[in-house]
Design a protein around this motif. Sequence first.
Motif, PDB file in Angstrom:
ATOM      1  N   TRP A  14       0.838  -1.202   0.000  1.00  0.00           N
ATOM      2  CA  TRP A  14       0.000   0.000   0.000  1.00  0.00           C
ATOM      3  C   TRP A  14       0.869   1.246   0.000  1.00  0.00           C
ATOM      4  CZ3 TRP A  14      -4.421   1.878  -1.175  1.00  0.00           C
ATOM      5  CH2 TRP A  14      -4.811   3.108  -0.678  1.00  0.00           C
ATOM      6  N   ALA A  15       1.889   1.271   0.844  1.00  0.00           N
ATOM      7  CA  ALA A  15       2.773   2.429   0.919  1.00  0.00           C
ATOM      8  C   ALA A  15       3.546   2.615  -0.389  1.00  0.00           C
ATOM      9  CB  ALA A  15       3.739   2.282   2.092  1.00  0.00           C
ATOM     10  N   ARG A  69      -6.915  -4.049  -1.571  1.00  0.00           N
ATOM     11  CA  ARG A  69      -6.088  -4.955  -2.354  1.00  0.00           C
ATOM     12  C   ARG A  69      -5.831  -4.407  -3.748  1.00  0.00           C
ATOM     13  NH1 ARG A  69      -9.531  -9.095  -5.404  1.00  0.00           N
ATOM     14  NH2 ARG A  69     -11.575  -8.137  -5.393  1.00  0.00           N
ATOM     15  N   VAL A  70      -4.918  -5.058  -4.448  1.00  0.00           N
ATOM     16  CA  VAL A  70      -4.704  -4.777  -5.862  1.00  0.00           C
ATOM     17  C   VAL A  70      -5.879  -5.386  -6.606  1.00  0.00           C
ATOM     18  CG1 VAL A  70      -3.218  -5.209  -7.857  1.00  0.00           C
ATOM     19  CG2 VAL A  70      -2.196  -4.720  -5.639  1.00  0.00           C
ATOM     20  N   TYR A  81      -5.051 -11.581 -16.034  1.00  0.00           N
ATOM     21  CA  TYR A  81      -6.178 -12.130 -15.291  1.00  0.00           C
ATOM     22  C   TYR A  81      -5.793 -12.792 -13.981  1.00  0.00           C
ATOM     23  CZ  TYR A  81      -8.828 -10.937 -19.373  1.00  0.00           C
ATOM     24  OH  TYR A  81      -9.402 -10.232 -20.388  1.00  0.00           O
ATOM     25  N   THR A  82      -4.558 -13.225 -13.849  1.00  0.00           N
ATOM     26  CA  THR A  82      -4.121 -13.803 -12.579  1.00  0.00           C
ATOM     27  C   THR A  82      -2.801 -13.162 -12.180  1.00  0.00           C
ATOM     28  OG1 THR A  82      -2.965 -15.629 -13.656  1.00  0.00           O
ATOM     29  CG2 THR A  82      -5.236 -16.027 -12.983  1.00  0.00           C
ATOM     30  N   PHE A  83      -2.713 -12.838 -10.917  1.00  0.00           N
ATOM     31  CA  PHE A  83      -1.485 -12.294 -10.367  1.00  0.00           C
ATOM     32  C   PHE A  83      -1.463 -12.581  -8.875  1.00  0.00           C
ATOM     33  CE2 PHE A  83      -4.618  -8.922 -10.552  1.00  0.00           C
ATOM     34  CZ  PHE A  83      -4.638  -8.437  -9.250  1.00  0.00           C
ATOM     35  N   THR A  84      -0.270 -12.533  -8.300  1.00  0.00           N
ATOM     36  CA  THR A  84      -0.082 -12.758  -6.878  1.00  0.00           C
ATOM     37  C   THR A  84       0.688 -11.582  -6.310  1.00  0.00           C
ATOM     38  OG1 THR A  84       0.012 -15.143  -7.225  1.00  0.00           O
ATOM     39  CG2 THR A  84       0.918 -14.321  -5.155  1.00  0.00           C
ATOM     40  N   VAL A  85       0.299 -11.151  -5.127  1.00  0.00           N
ATOM     41  CA  VAL A  85       0.996 -10.072  -4.437  1.00  0.00           C
ATOM     42  C   VAL A  85       1.741 -10.673  -3.251  1.00  0.00           C
ATOM     43  CG1 VAL A  85       0.720  -7.918  -3.166  1.00  0.00           C
ATOM     44  CG2 VAL A  85      -0.735  -8.386  -5.148  1.00  0.00           C
ATOM     45  N   GLN A  86       3.054 -10.459  -3.208  1.00  0.00           N
ATOM     46  CA  GLN A  86       3.888 -10.921  -2.099  1.00  0.00           C
ATOM     47  C   GLN A  86       4.716  -9.735  -1.623  1.00  0.00           C
ATOM     48  OE1 GLN A  86       6.269 -14.177  -3.482  1.00  0.00           O
ATOM     49  NE2 GLN A  86       4.565 -15.614  -3.483  1.00  0.00           N
TER      50      GLN A  86
END
Length: 126
Positions: A14-15, A69-70, A81-86
């Motif tokens: 977020w930051a 969220r994103v 269409y698919t992504f992951t946030v880490q």
Amino acid sequence: MNAVRRPPMAPVLWAALALAGAQAPASAAGPLERPGADAQRVGLVCEAVYLPARAPWVRTVDIGYDQRRVRSVHIDGIPVYTFTVQGTLILTALDNERIQIDTATQTWTSDFRGLATAQGRCERAR
């Protein structure tokens, strides 16, 4: 029936997104994103150098997010269409290219299944 509660978006991501971009009006929402008063977008322009050919390629990234969220990721105008946030990383794939975008350091890293790799820096789109 109990509603599924999702954890809030990682504070670090977020930051990083807040530092990288500015608020956009709800009318700028992409096709995968529900328009809302709190929808925001960040545009990045990444200059990636693909090896072994050493060919530079300018890639555009558009990240739609809200307080939680994103919501969407577009690369070169194509919705992912698919992504992951880490943490501060957004991991995704487009065609045969596996892509990592670090929103904190504003860097692009990708590879074409081991045949070619790319690294580059990103700047906020104007």
